[in-house]
Scaffold this motif. Structure first.
Motif, PDB file in Angstrom:
ATOM      1  N   GLU A 104      62.897 -19.876  26.605  1.00 33.54           N
ATOM      2  CA  GLU A 104      61.803 -20.840  26.536  1.00 33.54           C
ATOM      3  C   GLU A 104      62.211 -22.060  25.715  1.00 33.54           C
ATOM      4  O   GLU A 104      62.725 -21.916  24.617  1.00 33.54           O
ATOM      5  CB  GLU A 104      60.561 -20.205  25.904  1.00 33.54           C
ATOM      6  CG  GLU A 104      59.943 -19.099  26.727  1.00 33.54           C
ATOM      7  CD  GLU A 104      59.345 -19.611  28.030  1.00 33.54           C
ATOM      8  OE1 GLU A 104      58.748 -20.707  28.022  1.00 33.54           O
ATOM      9  OE2 GLU A 104      59.488 -18.904  29.042  1.00 33.54           O
ATOM     10  N   SER A 107      58.304 -25.814  21.890  1.00 32.87           N
ATOM     11  CA  SER A 107      57.023 -26.434  22.207  1.00 32.87           C
ATOM     12  C   SER A 107      57.033 -27.905  21.813  1.00 32.87           C
ATOM     13  O   SER A 107      57.501 -28.273  20.739  1.00 32.87           O
ATOM     14  CB  SER A 107      55.898 -25.712  21.464  1.00 32.87           C
ATOM     15  OG  SER A 107      54.682 -26.409  21.641  1.00 32.87           O
ATOM     16  N   LYS A 108      56.495 -28.742  22.680  1.00 31.94           N
ATOM     17  CA  LYS A 108      56.402 -30.173  22.405  1.00 31.94           C
ATOM     18  C   LYS A 108      55.139 -30.518  21.622  1.00 31.94           C
ATOM     19  O   LYS A 108      54.918 -31.671  21.280  1.00 31.94           O
ATOM     20  CB  LYS A 108      56.448 -30.956  23.716  1.00 31.94           C
ATOM     21  CG  LYS A 108      57.789 -30.800  24.411  1.00 31.94           C
ATOM     22  CD  LYS A 108      57.857 -31.535  25.716  1.00 31.94           C
ATOM     23  CE  LYS A 108      59.212 -31.304  26.360  1.00 31.94           C
ATOM     24  NZ  LYS A 108      59.343 -31.961  27.637  1.00 31.94           N
ATOM     25  N   ASP A 109      54.320 -29.517  21.326  1.00 34.54           N
ATOM     26  CA  ASP A 109      53.069 -29.722  20.597  1.00 34.54           C
ATOM     27  C   ASP A 109      53.199 -29.355  19.125  1.00 34.54           C
ATOM     28  O   ASP A 109      52.215 -28.983  18.488  1.00 34.54           O
ATOM     29  CB  ASP A 109      51.947 -28.889  21.225  1.00 34.54           C
ATOM     30  CG  ASP A 109      51.633 -29.333  22.638  1.00 34.54           C
ATOM     31  OD1 ASP A 109      51.801 -30.532  22.929  1.00 34.54           O
ATOM     32  OD2 ASP A 109      51.236 -28.477  23.447  1.00 34.54           O
ATOM     33  N   THR A 110      54.407 -29.458  18.584  1.00 32.36           N
ATOM     34  CA  THR A 110      54.615 -29.107  17.186  1.00 32.36           C
ATOM     35  C   THR A 110      54.976 -30.348  16.374  1.00 32.36           C
ATOM     36  O   THR A 110      55.404 -31.372  16.912  1.00 32.36           O
ATOM     37  CB  THR A 110      55.757 -28.085  17.035  1.00 32.36           C
ATOM     38  OG1 THR A 110      56.972 -28.683  17.488  1.00 32.36           O
ATOM     39  CG2 THR A 110      55.475 -26.807  17.818  1.00 32.36           C
ATOM     40  N   TRP A 113      58.692 -31.271  16.816  1.00 29.58           N
ATOM     41  CA  TRP A 113      59.006 -32.042  18.023  1.00 29.58           C
ATOM     42  C   TRP A 113      58.578 -33.501  17.851  1.00 29.58           C
ATOM     43  O   TRP A 113      59.277 -34.418  18.282  1.00 29.58           O
ATOM     44  CB  TRP A 113      58.332 -31.433  19.249  1.00 29.58           C
ATOM     45  CG  TRP A 113      58.824 -32.083  20.513  1.00 29.58           C
ATOM     46  CD1 TRP A 113      58.299 -33.179  21.139  1.00 29.58           C
ATOM     47  CD2 TRP A 113      59.975 -31.711  21.262  1.00 29.58           C
ATOM     48  NE1 TRP A 113      59.048 -33.503  22.243  1.00 29.58           N
ATOM     49  CE2 TRP A 113      60.077 -32.617  22.346  1.00 29.58           C
ATOM     50  CE3 TRP A 113      60.918 -30.698  21.146  1.00 29.58           C
ATOM     51  CZ2 TRP A 113      61.093 -32.531  23.300  1.00 29.58           C
ATOM     52  CZ3 TRP A 113      61.926 -30.615  22.099  1.00 29.58           C
ATOM     53  CH2 TRP A 113      62.001 -31.525  23.151  1.00 29.58           C
TER      54      TRP A 113
END
Length: 177
Positions: A104, A107-110, A113
């Motif tokens: 995986e 995550s781009k929602d961190t 990132w």
């Protein structure tokens, strides 16, 4: 295949990409945080070779470190972290990849990132083949993600400074006694 990865690297030069000369440097390191100092040093050295400003070099160094740290969280124990630097006039493209336990992408929602995106300018991630996860970033010379900031190394004129301070304001050194 030897189960213990070793540090290695290759450099190729002379290819033409986008109308300019392009060098490619590839580093293969054990997928362990202890080796990130080697990657940070290589990043800074290569960015300096492209005449990036000190601010751009530091941004890129932190971005590559952050991308690697994001990938190491799910790296297969004993695997290798691969980093490819493509150097073109005014642009450095960096690809960091590792064999992942879950396959995986981060995550781009961190927050991590968001920081990565702000430092590099262009960031993307991908998976495959297999469980391999890759983060790609690009940094352009003088391009800052900060809105309203002049490019790093930009010097404002004295007239612009006095206008910002107000009419009649003067800049001077503060003396010590």
């Amino acid at each position: 295949m030897d189960p213990t990865p070793s540090a290695g690297g290759t450099v190729s030069s002379g290819g033409v990409h986008g109308g300019g000369l392009r060098d490619v440097v590839q580093l293969t390191l054990p997928a362990a945080s202890a080796y990130l100092t080697v990657l940070r040093t290589a990043t800074a050295s290569l960015a300096a070779r492209l005449d990036f400003t000190l601010d751009d070099i530091e941004d890129l160094r932190i971005a590559v470190d952050e991308a690697s740290a994001l990938l190491l969280v799910s790296a297969v124990p004993g695997s290798a972290l691969e980093c490819v630097f493509a150097l073109s006039p005014g642009v450095m493209r960096v690809t960091v990849s590792v064999d992942s336990l879950d396959g995986e992408p981060p995550s781009k929602d961190t927050f991590a990132w968001t920081v990565l995106d702000a430092l590099a300018g262009e960031v993307s991630s991908s998976t495959g083949p297999g469980q391999r996860v890759t983060i790609e970033l690009a940094k352009r010379q003088g391009a800052r993600a900060d809105l309203g900031e002049p490019p790093a190394g930009h010097v404002r004129s004295r007239s612009a400074e006095s206008t910002e301070l107000g009419q009649g304001a003067k800049l001077g050194a503060v003396g010590t006694s």
